[in-house]
Scaffold this active site. Structure first.
Site, short mmCIF file in Angstrom:
data_model
loop_
_atom_site.label_atom_id
_atom_site.label_comp_id
_atom_site.label_asym_id
_atom_site.label_seq_id
_atom_site.Cartn_x
_atom_site.Cartn_y
_atom_site.Cartn_z
N ASP A 9 0.85 -1.19 0.00
CA ASP A 9 0.00 0.00 0.00
C ASP A 9 0.89 1.24 0.00
OD1 ASP A 9 -2.35 -1.50 0.08
OD2 ASP A 9 -2.41 -1.53 2.27
N ASP A 58 -7.29 -1.59 -4.25
CA ASP A 58 -8.33 -1.19 -3.29
C ASP A 58 -9.28 -0.17 -3.91
OD1 ASP A 58 -7.13 -2.82 -1.38
OD2 ASP A 58 -5.85 -1.20 -0.64
#
Length: 229
Positions: free
Chosen positions: A178, A192
């Site tokens: 991330d 995401d």
């Protein structure tokens, strides 16, 4: 001897009994019109599964759209993760748009918002099941909205699945990369974003009454469902 009168054979008035008319021919004038919907020749034109050829082509069109969207999301997700690993250092965020958007590299062992960090194998299994379910249901796609939503969902799920399978520390225990951060929100990635967008689009399609196969839900049923839900 008295001569009798003969009636000509071609006389139309005497060639048929009185009160009768010549029988009309039942043979079709055009051989192409001899077939009927119930004849074997016309039955062969309909596929065995009951779907017409145009409907089948339409289904393949939406499946292709689903596949293209999914592939684009997967490639974009993996490329951006590779760039983040190459150019970013964990714990050293980089401002992109002031404080609104930052690049902040972390490795997430859990699900969204870093929840369930101790259940990485189970999260991986759930994501694989979701991806397989999307592929199975894609055969029934009948609208662009559902095709795009399924493509976003599949590409996003597969992007994070690859992280969990192939990244450190071990297969099916891998940490998801991330690197995108906004104020008051968990750090996330392109996969995401795709999954979140897919969820929003699925809700919109449902509220519009558009079914998976592209048919429109009748308004009375939609109103009743909204009332009950």
């Amino acid at each position: 001897m008295q001569r009798t009168r003969r009636t000509p054979l071609s006389d139309p008035d005497t060639s048929h009994p009185a009160g009768d008319t010549p029988a009309e021919s039942t043979e079709p004038a055009d051989p192409a019109s001899a077939g009927s919907p119930s004849s074997p020749a016309s039955a062969d034109a309909v596929p065995a599964d009951g779907q017409s050829a145009p409907a089948r082509r339409t289904s393949w069109k939406w499946m292709v759209l689903f596949g293209v969207i999914g592939a684009l999301i997967l490639v974009l997700d993996q490329v951006t993760k590779a760039l983040a690993l190459e150019h970013l250092t964990p714990g050293e965020p980089v401002n992109v748009i002031g404080s609104f958007l930052k690049f902040n590299l972390i490795r997430n062992s859990g699900a969204a918002f870093s929840l369930g960090s101790g259940y990485t194998p189970y999260i991986s299994a759930i994501q694989i099941i979701v991806a397989l379910g999307v592929v199975y249901l894609s055969r029934r796609l009948g609208s662009a909205g559902w095709a795009v939503a399924f493509g976003l969902l599949f590409g996003g799920a597969l992007g994070n699945i690859l992280d969990r399978i192939f990244r450190e520390p071990a297969p099916f225990h891998g940490h998801v990369v991330d690197f995108l951060q906004t104020p008051h929100w968990a750090i996330f990635n392109v996969a995401d974003m795709a999954v979140t967008s897919a969820a929003a689009l699925l809700v919109i399609q449902t509220l519009r009454g558009v079914r998976l196969d592209g048919t429109k839900e009748p308004k009375p049923e939609r109103a009743q469902r909204a009332k009950n839900g």
